[in-house]
Write an enzyme that holds these catalytic residues in place. Structure first.
Site, PDB file in Angstrom:
ATOM      1  N   SER A 204      -0.809  45.495  37.609  1.00 51.12           N
ATOM      2  CA  SER A 204      -1.817  46.308  36.927  1.00 51.12           C
ATOM      3  C   SER A 204      -1.973  45.777  35.509  1.00 51.12           C
ATOM      4  CB  SER A 204      -1.354  47.765  36.874  1.00 51.12           C
ATOM      5  OG  SER A 204      -2.073  48.444  35.870  1.00 51.12           O
TER       6      SER A 204
ATOM      7  N   HIS B 211      -4.857  44.838  39.903  1.00 49.64           N
ATOM      8  CA  HIS B 211      -5.222  46.255  39.807  1.00 49.64           C
ATOM      9  C   HIS B 211      -5.808  46.553  38.423  1.00 49.64           C
ATOM     10  CE1 HIS B 211      -4.479  50.512  41.044  1.00 49.64           C
ATOM     11  NE2 HIS B 211      -4.142  50.720  39.786  1.00 49.64           N
TER      12      HIS B 211
ATOM     13  N   ASP C  36      -7.270  49.610  35.970  1.00 58.47           N
ATOM     14  CA  ASP C  36      -7.262  51.061  35.792  1.00 58.47           C
ATOM     15  C   ASP C  36      -8.394  51.501  34.876  1.00 58.47           C
ATOM     16  OD1 ASP C  36      -4.877  52.009  37.244  1.00 58.47           O
ATOM     17  OD2 ASP C  36      -3.841  50.613  35.915  1.00 58.47           O
TER      18      ASP C  36
ATOM     19  N   MET D 141     -10.158  54.644  33.051  1.00 60.80           N
ATOM     20  CA  MET D 141      -9.882  56.024  32.623  1.00 60.80           C
ATOM     21  C   MET D 141     -10.975  56.483  31.664  1.00 60.80           C
ATOM     22  SD  MET D 141      -5.814  55.741  31.914  1.00 60.80           S
ATOM     23  CE  MET D 141      -4.725  54.725  32.938  1.00 60.80           C
TER      24      MET D 141
ATOM     25  N   HIS E  10      -9.179  51.124  40.241  1.00 64.20           N
ATOM     26  CA  HIS E  10      -8.671  52.497  40.399  1.00 64.20           C
ATOM     27  C   HIS E  10      -9.393  53.367  39.382  1.00 64.20           C
ATOM     28  CE1 HIS E  10      -4.861  55.222  39.684  1.00 64.20           C
ATOM     29  NE2 HIS E  10      -5.870  55.897  40.190  1.00 64.20           N
TER      30      HIS E  10
ATOM     31  N   MET F  49      -9.960  56.578  37.500  1.00 65.67           N
ATOM     32  CA  MET F  49      -9.402  57.867  37.079  1.00 65.67           C
ATOM     33  C   MET F  49     -10.450  58.531  36.205  1.00 65.67           C
ATOM     34  SD  MET F  49      -5.586  56.499  36.393  1.00 65.67           S
ATOM     35  CE  MET F  49      -6.152  54.812  36.489  1.00 65.67           C
TER      36      MET F  49
ATOM     37  N   MET G 236      -0.367  58.209  44.088  1.00 67.88           N
ATOM     38  CA  MET G 236       0.158  58.104  42.722  1.00 67.88           C
ATOM     39  C   MET G 236       1.626  58.529  42.726  1.00 67.88           C
ATOM     40  SD  MET G 236      -2.147  56.869  40.827  1.00 67.88           S
ATOM     41  CE  MET G 236      -1.136  56.897  39.346  1.00 67.88           C
TER      42      MET G 236
ATOM     43  N   GLY H 179      -2.576  58.197  34.083  1.00 68.45           N
ATOM     44  CA  GLY H 179      -2.998  58.175  32.683  1.00 68.45           C
ATOM     45  C   GLY H 179      -2.296  57.123  31.845  1.00 68.45           C
ATOM     46  N   PHE H 180      -1.048  56.867  32.163  1.00 68.34           N
ATOM     47  CA  PHE H 180      -0.272  55.953  31.314  1.00 68.34           C
ATOM     48  C   PHE H 180       0.673  55.095  32.139  1.00 68.34           C
ATOM     49  CE2 PHE H 180      -1.561  59.551  28.825  1.00 68.34           C
ATOM     50  CZ  PHE H 180      -2.073  58.954  27.671  1.00 68.34           C
ATOM     51  N   GLY H 181       0.904  53.883  31.655  1.00 69.08           N
ATOM     52  CA  GLY H 181       1.911  53.020  32.253  1.00 69.08           C
ATOM     53  C   GLY H 181       3.293  53.401  31.735  1.00 69.08           C
ATOM     54  N   GLY H 182       4.302  52.806  32.339  1.00 68.32           N
ATOM     55  CA  GLY H 182       5.660  52.945  31.826  1.00 68.32           C
ATOM     56  C   GLY H 182       6.352  54.267  32.115  1.00 68.32           C
TER      57      GLY H 182
ATOM     58  N   ASP I 254       1.413  53.595  43.193  1.00 68.35           N
ATOM     59  CA  ASP I 254       1.084  53.229  41.817  1.00 68.35           C
ATOM     60  C   ASP I 254       1.859  54.095  40.833  1.00 68.35           C
ATOM     61  OD1 ASP I 254      -0.160  52.413  39.489  1.00 68.35           O
ATOM     62  OD2 ASP I 254      -2.137  53.217  39.992  1.00 68.35           O
ATOM     63  N   GLY I 255       2.730  53.458  40.069  1.00 73.20           N
ATOM     64  CA  GLY I 255       3.420  54.138  38.991  1.00 73.20           C
ATOM     65  C   GLY I 255       4.929  54.090  39.103  1.00 73.20           C
ATOM     66  N   GLY I 256       5.554  53.503  38.100  1.00 69.85           N
ATOM     67  CA  GLY I 256       7.017  53.514  38.015  1.00 69.85           C
ATOM     68  C   GLY I 256       7.730  52.613  39.010  1.00 69.85           C
TER      69      GLY I 256
ATOM     70  N   GLY J 214       2.804  47.666  36.703  1.00 69.64           N
ATOM     71  CA  GLY J 214       2.222  47.273  35.423  1.00 69.64           C
ATOM     72  C   GLY J 214       3.282  46.794  34.463  1.00 69.64           C
ATOM     73  N   SER J 215       4.009  47.755  33.865  1.00 66.98           N
ATOM     74  CA  SER J 215       5.025  47.384  32.879  1.00 66.98           C
ATOM     75  C   SER J 215       6.146  46.560  33.520  1.00 66.98           C
ATOM     76  CB  SER J 215       5.587  48.635  32.206  1.00 66.98           C
ATOM     77  OG  SER J 215       5.972  49.586  33.159  1.00 66.98           O
TER      78      SER J 215
END
Ligand code: DX5
Ligand code: ZN
Length: 224
Positions: free
Chosen positions: A7, A32, A34, A36, A65, A67, A136, A141-144, A174-176, A196-197
């Site tokens: 991402s 990917h 994002d 927003m 994606h 959002m 999700m 809303g946010f990475g990391g 998606d996420g973490g 992402g991160s």
């Protein structure tokens, strides 16, 4: 085939072409992006012009994606800008079936996204007309952020639903997700794994993608 999907949210936007080239060398086949709007989620990111610019610098599959509220107003524009797949949030669509049809008519794969608290059971009837489902694993809303563990149970349930219906649609998460929890995520049944991160904040994103692809490939022997 399980795909590691970087991402760009965590990439350096001033060097986007180089960042993408780097993960492409590591073996990534999907990128990917994002989007927003500051309303569906509190953060603001990119719009069609950035997708269009990214389209000019890579041939990879671009997975957008959304959002955003009222995604039906923008899906065609994102496909025209070069998206290969576009996903919309179940929670943001008043007429989900119609919005999915718009994405498909424009020529891209149509995906549905569920927030962590939305049950996969809402997909029971629509599953036959979606090309992929994005679950999700953080609040969008946010990475990391940290992966919410109960989402892996949703992945397992969705995996059973698609099997029962004889559907081959990819499950995206998606996420973490990072190297340390990748095996568990793959074994739950995910096919497109957004990170992402975990990639762009690692010291060597190219090597990280390569390594994550290897870990994912070897974890597929033991799948739910
Ligand atoms: C968050 C975005 C994600 C984000 C994931 O709302 O949808 O795609 O980039 O970032 P990480 O992998 O850092 O959790
Ligand atoms: Zn995303």
């Amino acid at each position: 085939m399980v795909e590691i999907v970087p991402s760009i949210l965590s990439a350096n936007f001033a060097r986007l072409a180089e960042e993408i080239a780097c993960v492409e060398r590591g073996g990534a086949r999907i990128i990917h992006l994002d989007v927003m709007d500051g309303r569906f989620v509190s953060n603001l990111t990119i719009g069609p012009p950035v997708v269009e610019s990214v389209r000019k610098c890579t041939k990879l599959h671009l997975d957008v994606h959304l959002m955003i509220e009222e995604p039906e107003r923008y899906v065609t524009q994102f496909v025209k800008a070069g998206a290969n797949s576009v996903s919309v949030h179940y929670e943001a669509c008043r007429h989900l079936d119609g919005t999915l049809a718009l994405i498909r008519q424009a020529g891209a794969m149509a995906g549905v996204v569920l927030n962590p608290a939305t049950s996969v059971s809402v997909l029971e009837d629509v599953l036959g007309v979606v090309d992929y489902v994005l679950l999700m694993s953080v609040n969008p809303g946010f990475g990391g952020q940290k992966l919410i563990p109960y989402v892996l149970d949703k992945v397992r349930r969705l995996n059973m639903m698609r099997r029962a219906k004889n559907l081959a649609l990819p499950i995206e998460i998606d996420g973490g997700v990072h190297r340390e929890n990748l095996v568990e995520v793959v074994r739950a049944g995910c096919d497109w794994i957004v990170t992402g991160s975990g990639v762009f904040h690692s010291p060597d994103p190219e090597a990280t993608v390569r390594e994550m692809r290897e870990i994912a490939a070897s974890a597929t022997d033991v799948r739910c």
